[in-house]
Design a protein around this motif. Structure first.
Motif, PDB file in Angstrom:
ATOM      1  N   LEU A  70      58.950  44.946   9.978  1.00 34.50           N
ATOM      2  CA  LEU A  70      58.360  43.718  10.511  1.00 34.50           C
ATOM      3  C   LEU A  70      59.433  42.734  10.956  1.00 34.50           C
ATOM      4  N   GLN A  71      60.530  42.650  10.210  1.00 35.07           N
ATOM      5  CA  GLN A  71      61.635  41.787  10.642  1.00 35.07           C
ATOM      6  C   GLN A  71      62.193  42.249  11.989  1.00 35.07           C
ATOM      7  N   VAL A  72      62.279  43.556  12.181  1.00 35.92           N
ATOM      8  CA  VAL A  72      62.734  44.091  13.475  1.00 35.92           C
ATOM      9  C   VAL A  72      61.749  43.678  14.571  1.00 35.92           C
ATOM     10  N   PHE A  73      60.450  43.771  14.295  1.00 32.57           N
ATOM     11  CA  PHE A  73      59.442  43.361  15.280  1.00 32.57           C
ATOM     12  C   PHE A  73      59.622  41.876  15.636  1.00 32.57           C
ATOM     13  N   TYR A  74      59.806  41.025  14.606  1.00 31.67           N
ATOM     14  CA  TYR A  74      59.997  39.584  14.851  1.00 31.67           C
ATOM     15  C   TYR A  74      61.242  39.350  15.705  1.00 31.67           C
ATOM     16  N   GLN A  75      62.307  40.094  15.417  1.00 31.16           N
ATOM     17  CA  GLN A  75      63.550  39.933  16.168  1.00 31.16           C
ATOM     18  C   GLN A  75      63.370  40.376  17.617  1.00 31.16           C
ATOM     19  N   ILE A  76      62.615  41.438  17.835  1.00 30.50           N
ATOM     20  CA  ILE A  76      62.325  41.893  19.201  1.00 30.50           C
ATOM     21  C   ILE A  76      61.649  40.776  19.984  1.00 30.50           C
ATOM     22  N   ALA A  77      60.641  40.149  19.387  1.00 26.82           N
ATOM     23  CA  ALA A  77      59.933  39.052  20.062  1.00 26.82           C
ATOM     24  C   ALA A  77      60.877  37.886  20.340  1.00 26.82           C
ATOM     25  N   ALA A  78      61.726  37.549  19.379  1.00 23.55           N
ATOM     26  CA  ALA A  78      62.683  36.455  19.576  1.00 23.55           C
ATOM     27  C   ALA A  78      63.659  36.787  20.705  1.00 23.55           C
ATOM     28  N   ASP A  79      64.141  38.024  20.732  1.00 24.29           N
ATOM     29  CA  ASP A  79      65.063  38.445  21.792  1.00 24.29           C
ATOM     30  C   ASP A  79      64.390  38.399  23.163  1.00 24.29           C
ATOM     31  N   ILE A  80      63.141  38.828  23.227  1.00 30.09           N
ATOM     32  CA  ILE A  80      62.398  38.776  24.495  1.00 30.09           C
ATOM     33  C   ILE A  80      62.321  37.343  24.994  1.00 30.09           C
ATOM     34  N   ARG A  81      62.030  36.423  24.081  1.00 27.23           N
ATOM     35  CA  ARG A  81      61.900  35.020  24.489  1.00 27.23           C
ATOM     36  C   ARG A  81      63.244  34.398  24.872  1.00 27.23           C
ATOM     37  N   LEU A  82      64.340  34.911  24.346  1.00 21.00           N
ATOM     38  CA  LEU A  82      65.650  34.414  24.768  1.00 21.00           C
ATOM     39  C   LEU A  82      65.910  34.777  26.227  1.00 21.00           C
ATOM     40  N   SER A  83      65.517  35.987  26.626  1.00 22.03           N
ATOM     41  CA  SER A  83      65.761  36.425  28.006  1.00 22.03           C
ATOM     42  C   SER A  83      64.645  35.992  28.958  1.00 22.03           C
ATOM     43  N   THR A  84      63.427  35.827  28.431  1.00 24.62           N
ATOM     44  CA  THR A  84      62.273  35.451  29.256  1.00 24.62           C
ATOM     45  C   THR A  84      61.460  34.392  28.501  1.00 24.62           C
ATOM     46  N   PRO A  85      61.876  33.128  28.606  1.00 20.07           N
ATOM     47  CA  PRO A  85      61.243  32.076  27.808  1.00 20.07           C
ATOM     48  C   PRO A  85      59.758  31.839  28.093  1.00 20.07           C
ATOM     49  N   ASP A  86      59.271  32.272  29.265  1.00 21.05           N
ATOM     50  CA  ASP A  86      57.861  32.008  29.573  1.00 21.05           C
ATOM     51  C   ASP A  86      56.899  33.074  29.046  1.00 21.05           C
ATOM     52  N   VAL A  87      57.389  34.019  28.244  1.00 22.03           N
ATOM     53  CA  VAL A  87      56.500  34.992  27.590  1.00 22.03           C
ATOM     54  C   VAL A  87      55.557  34.232  26.664  1.00 22.03           C
ATOM     55  N   ASN A  88      54.265  34.501  26.793  1.00 22.47           N
ATOM     56  CA  ASN A  88      53.254  33.799  25.991  1.00 22.47           C
ATOM     57  C   ASN A  88      52.865  34.536  24.726  1.00 22.47           C
ATOM     58  N   ARG A  89      52.851  35.862  24.761  1.00 28.03           N
ATOM     59  CA  ARG A  89      52.401  36.653  23.615  1.00 28.03           C
ATOM     60  C   ARG A  89      53.222  37.932  23.517  1.00 28.03           C
ATOM     61  N   VAL A  90      53.533  38.308  22.267  1.00 30.76           N
ATOM     62  CA  VAL A  90      54.133  39.604  21.972  1.00 30.76           C
ATOM     63  C   VAL A  90      53.320  40.200  20.829  1.00 30.76           C
TER      64      VAL A  90
END
Length: 162
Positions: A70-90
């Protein structure tokens, strides 16, 4: 980026992450990825197939170290938002236990304003999950034999680490 327990990433309330024995629902994951600001939702479904490298598969068995996965999943979402801040949902949901051919093992969905970013983020999520999450898969073949499949760094080295 490496996540440790002292620097654990916290999930956002609008996202959804799960590791479960229960069957996964395309409808539920899609609904969790919806947002009025989305112009695109990309949903990837991983399904148990009937053959690997020409060898008939009858089932897969998944095991996970849930807290770390689950921590890996949370980190994936955080990384996605670093590169694409307008992502609304993961949304990332993964099954554990024994799954038959045709059953869904993993669902990843990303909702954001534009399709190209949604596709890119969804691919990043599944590729990173497969490489980093402590989730293991055992293939069970038609002849009754089975084998744990290498993951992540093991695959890169061409070794079976189990």
């Amino acid at each position: 980026m490496t996540t440790t327990l002292t620097s654990a990433v916290k999930p956002r309330a609008e996202d959804s992450f799960a590791i479960t024995f229960a069957p996964l629902s395309l409808e539920e994951v899609y609904a969790k990825s919806e947002d009025p600001a989305n112009g695109a939702v990309v949903l990837m479904s991983g399904v148990v197939r009937n053959k690997t490298d020409g060898k008939p598969v009858i089932a897969l068995e998944y095991q996970a170290y849930e807290p770390m996965a689950l921590q890996v999943f949370y980190q994936i979402a955080a990384d996605i938002r670093l590169s694409t801040p307008d992502v609304n949902r993961v949304v990332i949901h993964h099954r554990t236990g024994r799954l038959q051919v045709g059953e869904i093992s993993v669902l990843v969905a990303v909702g954001c304003p534009h399709r190209s970013e949604a596709f890119e983020a969804c691919q990043y999520a599944i590729d990173t999950l497969k490489h980093n999450a402590p989730i293991w898969k055992k293939e069970i073949w038609q002849d009754g034999s089975s084998c744990w499949v290498s993951i992540g760094a093991c695959e890169q080295l061409g070794e079976n680490c189990f």
